[in-house]
Write an enzyme that holds these catalytic residues in place. Structure first.
Site, PDB file in Angstrom:
ATOM      1  N   HIS A  84     -63.897 -37.167 -13.488  1.00  0.00           N
ATOM      2  CA  HIS A  84     -64.641 -36.802 -12.282  1.00  0.00           C
ATOM      3  C   HIS A  84     -63.829 -37.190 -11.051  1.00  0.00           C
ATOM      4  CE1 HIS A  84     -67.765 -36.839  -9.193  1.00  0.00           C
ATOM      5  NE2 HIS A  84     -68.502 -36.093  -9.998  1.00  0.00           N
ATOM      6  N   GLU A 156     -64.424 -29.017  -9.546  1.00  0.00           N
ATOM      7  CA  GLU A 156     -65.011 -29.768  -8.436  1.00  0.00           C
ATOM      8  C   GLU A 156     -64.094 -29.703  -7.220  1.00  0.00           C
ATOM      9  OE1 GLU A 156     -66.940 -33.795  -9.689  1.00  0.00           O
ATOM     10  OE2 GLU A 156     -64.883 -33.736 -10.371  1.00  0.00           O
TER      11      GLU A 156
END
Length: 239
Positions: A84, A156
């Site tokens: 992430h 992302e």
């Protein structure tokens, strides 16, 4: 870092009926480590799956504060988020470390949700394709097409996380095409067509329909809008 054990369990209990009726998608929640076991127990027998937010690559060892893959399985996880942007930024995670985590997660039978994405500076300097391809190749190096078939990819755009800024559906789809092209080069056209690529940049009830209308976008990795039952339900039941 949101939700106590009781809050996470309450959330899962409230969304189980929503997940049960969602034939168009899978529903996965990723509570903090402390709530994983209780959330998984609450989700048992439902269509809600549980993911961890990170994992270490070793089976066990002197890694204070880290969690091993089999510990996640033991807690009831089926999925794990790896790489992430906040892990990469806050903890300096490299593509090589992400790669080791992916392999360890696969070996433990977990489904990795592997995140890649560019910063604002990288996008403004025209490096988006290069950055995404480099992260994709490095994070998934040494995997077989069979390994890759068990992975979910999440795009992302770092500049759109927690900033209120969102990539337009067209910009997001363009980045997804870059990633699918990288997948075709690395693993083959069949595998590239089959891989699910999620979009993870400030997805909200008011923009999810436009994003999901893009053929290249296969789902969403949701941040802030996943914290409340109403907004999470609206995302699952997007029009």
């Amino acid at each position: 870092m949101y939700k106590t054990i009781a809050q996470a369990v309450d959330f899962v209990e409230k969304i189980k009926s929503v997940a049960a009726a969602a034939d168009h998608c899978e529903v996965v929640v990723a509570p903090p480590f402390t709530a994983l076991s209780a959330a998984a127990q609450a989700a048992k027998g439902s269509k809600v799956a549980v993911a961890a937010q990170d994992v270490h690559w070793d089976k066990e060892g002197a890694h204070t504060g880290d969690i091993a893959p089999l510990m996640l399985v033991d807690a009831g996880c089926t999925h794990v988020i790896i790489g992430h942007s906040e892990r990469r930024h806050d903890h300096g995670e490299t593509n090589e470390q992400v790669n080791k985590k992916v392999k360890a997660a696969l070996a433990a039978g977990l489904t990795p949700i592997v995140c890649v994405g560019e910063t604002l500076a990288e996008r403004e300097s025209g490096q988006t394709s290069e950055v995404l391809t480099t992260q994709f190749e490095g994070s998934l190096a040494g995997l077989t097409p069979s390994d890759f078939s068990r992975i979910i990819v999440a795009y992302e755009p770092v500049w759109a996380i927690g900033t209120g800024r969102t990539a337009t559906p067209e910009l997001a789809a363009e980045a997804h095409r870059v990633l699918r092209g990288a997948a075709a080069t690395q693993f083959g056209e069949k595998e590239a067509a089959a891989v699910r690529i999620l979009y993870g940049g400030s997805v909200k009830p008011d923009n999810v329909s436009g994003l999901m209308a893009q053929e290249e976008i296969d789902g969403a990795l949701v941040g802030g809008a996943s914290l409340k039952v109403d907004s999470f339900t609206a995302l699952v039941n997007y029009k």
